[in-house]
Write an enzyme that holds these catalytic residues in place. Structure first.
Site, short mmCIF file in Angstrom:
data_model
loop_
_atom_site.label_atom_id
_atom_site.label_comp_id
_atom_site.label_asym_id
_atom_site.label_seq_id
_atom_site.Cartn_x
_atom_site.Cartn_y
_atom_site.Cartn_z
N ASP A 194 -1.12 1.59 -3.55
CA ASP A 194 -2.03 0.68 -4.30
C ASP A 194 -3.21 1.11 -4.79
O ASP A 194 -4.27 0.43 -5.18
CB ASP A 194 -2.02 -0.50 -3.52
CG ASP A 194 -3.03 -0.28 -2.29
OD1 ASP A 194 -2.84 0.79 -1.78
OD2 ASP A 194 -3.37 -1.32 -1.71
N SER A 226 0.81 -1.05 -0.04
CA SER A 226 -0.03 -0.05 -0.03
C SER A 226 0.97 1.17 0.09
O SER A 226 1.53 1.50 -1.01
CB SER A 226 -0.90 -0.10 1.12
OG SER A 226 -1.94 1.05 1.39
N ASP A 246 -2.86 6.70 -2.86
CA ASP A 246 -1.61 6.08 -2.25
C ASP A 246 -1.21 5.12 -3.31
O ASP A 246 -1.50 4.73 -4.36
CB ASP A 246 -2.17 5.38 -0.89
CG ASP A 246 -3.03 4.10 -1.16
OD1 ASP A 246 -3.71 4.05 -2.24
OD2 ASP A 246 -3.01 3.34 -0.10
N ASP A 281 -6.10 2.39 -3.09
CA ASP A 281 -7.35 1.93 -2.62
C ASP A 281 -8.05 3.42 -2.08
O ASP A 281 -9.02 3.60 -1.87
CB ASP A 281 -7.47 0.92 -1.98
CG ASP A 281 -6.43 0.94 -0.75
OD1 ASP A 281 -5.70 1.85 -0.59
OD2 ASP A 281 -6.25 0.00 0.30
MG MG Z 1 -3.80 1.36 0.20
#
Ligand code: MG
Length: 460
Positions: A246, A101, A244, A248
């Site tokens: 990744d 992440s 961010d 999400d």
């Molecule tokens: Mg994330």
């Protein structure tokens, strides 16, 4: 690695230290052993973010899975929500995201995805943990080893399904100008394409995946987003959005370059989801600002508070048939698309709001009730956390200045001036203390008082 393999966000660590090939291989074998007990011929989808160590960890996890007789489909470098959506839509039995992440580039991680696209609940993690820690791997005979394939349709599937879900006509007509900062994360793979498909004018900042994160840290905090905050007003864009690592989580920047805290974007979105659905349930952790309760009250909604952690929020949303939910860090969940934090659908819903409204993003945010929130922390060894929490409760339960104590996650104490939340961190040896109210002075004083109390109990 201690007795707990999974943390709040899957398995994470520094590459070739605690996050190494041996661990990844063992996790793959444990995962496969677990799946083989549940399904006859399991197929697992695996995808990665943009980190340099992905190939190393991915191939190790894949080997482990194949050794237990599971088949694996490599779906490529993708945002976590795109992997989750693909698992759900293409009927995989499970999914794996190799991602850390927003963590620094030396980190990586392994995240588990259920058949329905949600993150693993704690019970599943525990079962896999047990197999891993006791080395109860069940490998198959030479002729039953799994097969590896690949599929490259995830990006199209994800983008087309989002576009189908929203008022694309209004969005296209407005031709909004968006500054998009992917921070060299894996959002670069889907979000620029999605915005182009919706007819937006895009100014890109760092929309090329690069596992070194050379331009800004991957966490979308105000300190890391100085550049986009300057850029938006300078070029007269309608708004900015930063992701961010990744993709999400998404953080918005208004037309004047102001950073919009996740509480505010969550609450703005809650308002529109309540208007659209003529009321309903909103789910969010105990840490989210009171402003969401005010908005819910006004638009015929109810707020359900949960423990911190997006898998918990998603699961409560499913159970309660909530219309919307999310965290105060920019991780928003739209159940009509999928039960996980997803920047693609979040940005698209924001475009929809702005396309239909005559107001700017800054003006819409102005309409949300204002509260002051401050945070602090106190060191506390992990093994003492429970006893300390019980000690604090004993001290305060008879205090008649307190109106209510919510024990959903830590202790949330409501007084006339606002609330204080005292919560043991799930990942670090600390107690986090949050305070929120209308007047900053009152909250500072409250926070100081409770910090002293927590310290006293820790040192007693
Ligand atoms: Mg994330």
């Amino acid at each position: 690695m201690d007795a707990r393999l999974f943390g709040t966000n899957g398995i994470r660590g520094v590459v070739n230290q605690d996050m190494n090939c041996e661990l990844a291989l063992g996790v793959g074998k444990a995962w496969g052993t677990y799946l083989k007990k549940k399904f006859k011929e399991p197929i697992v989808a695996i995808g990665t973010d943009a980190r340099l160590s992905n190939d190393m960890l991915k191939t190790s996890v894949i080997s482990g899975l194949l050794s237990t007789g599971c088949n694996v489909t490599d779906i490529g470098m993708l945002p976590t929500p795109t992997i989750q959506y693909t698992v759900k839509k293409k009927d995989f039995h499970s999914g794996i995201a190799i991602t850390a992440s927003h963590n620094p580039p030396e980190f990586n991680g392994i995240k588990g995805i259920e058949r329905d696209g949600t993150e693993f609940p704690r019970e599943v993690e525990e079962e896999i943990e047990k197999i891993y820690l006791n080395r109860r791997f069940e490998v198959v005979s030479w002729d039953k080893v799994g097969k590896l394939s690949s599929w490259d349709g995830a990006v199209d599937l994800y983008i087309n399904d989002i576009v189908r879900l929203v008022d694309r006509k209004s969005i296209k007509e407005r031709k909004l100008h968006v500054v998009l900062d992917c921070g060299n994360g894996v959002g670069s793979i889907t979000i620029p394409l999605l915005l182009k498909k919706l007819g937006c004018k895009i100014t890109e900042l760092y929309c090329k995946p690069n596992g070194r994160f050379p331009n800004r840290s991957s966490e979308p905090t105000p300190e890391n987003l100085v550049e986009i905050m300057e850029k938006v007003p300078k070029i007269g864009a309608d708004f900015g959005v930063a992701l961010d690592g990744d993709a999400d989580r998404s953080i918005f920047i208004d037309e004047k370059g102001n950073y919009i805290w996740g509480d505010k974007s969550l609450t703005l979105m809650a308002k529109y989801m309540l208007l659209k659905n003529k009321g309903g349930k909103i789910v969010t952790p105990v840490t989210t600002s009171q402003c969401i309760d005010d908005i819910a009250k006004k638009y015929n909604g109810t707020v359900i508070r949960t423990r911190v952690g997006s898998p918990t929020v998603a699961r409560v949303m499913m159970k309660e048939k909530a219309i919307f939910g999310g965290e105060e860090n920019g991780g928003l969940i739209f159940p009509e698309f999928q039960y996980c934090r997803d920047s693609g659908i979040t940005i698209t819903r924001m475009l929809e709001i702005l396309a239909r409204e005559d107001k700017t993003l800054g003006e819409l945010i102005e309409e949300i009730p204002r509260y002051e929130m401050i945070k602090t922390k106190v060191f506390c060894p992990n093994e003492r956390k429970e006893e300390v929490l019980a000690g604090i409760y004993e001290k305060i339960k008879e205090d008649d200045r307190i109106k209510n104590i919510d024990r959903t996650d830590g202790l949330k104490i409501f007084t006339g001036e606002g609330w204080i939340l005292i919560r043991p961190s799930g990942t670090e040896p600390i107690y986090r203390i949050y305070g929120e109210g209308k007047r900053i002075r009152d909250i500072e004083r409250l926070l100081e008082d409770y910090k002293k109390l927590v310290e006293e109990i820790i040192n007693s």
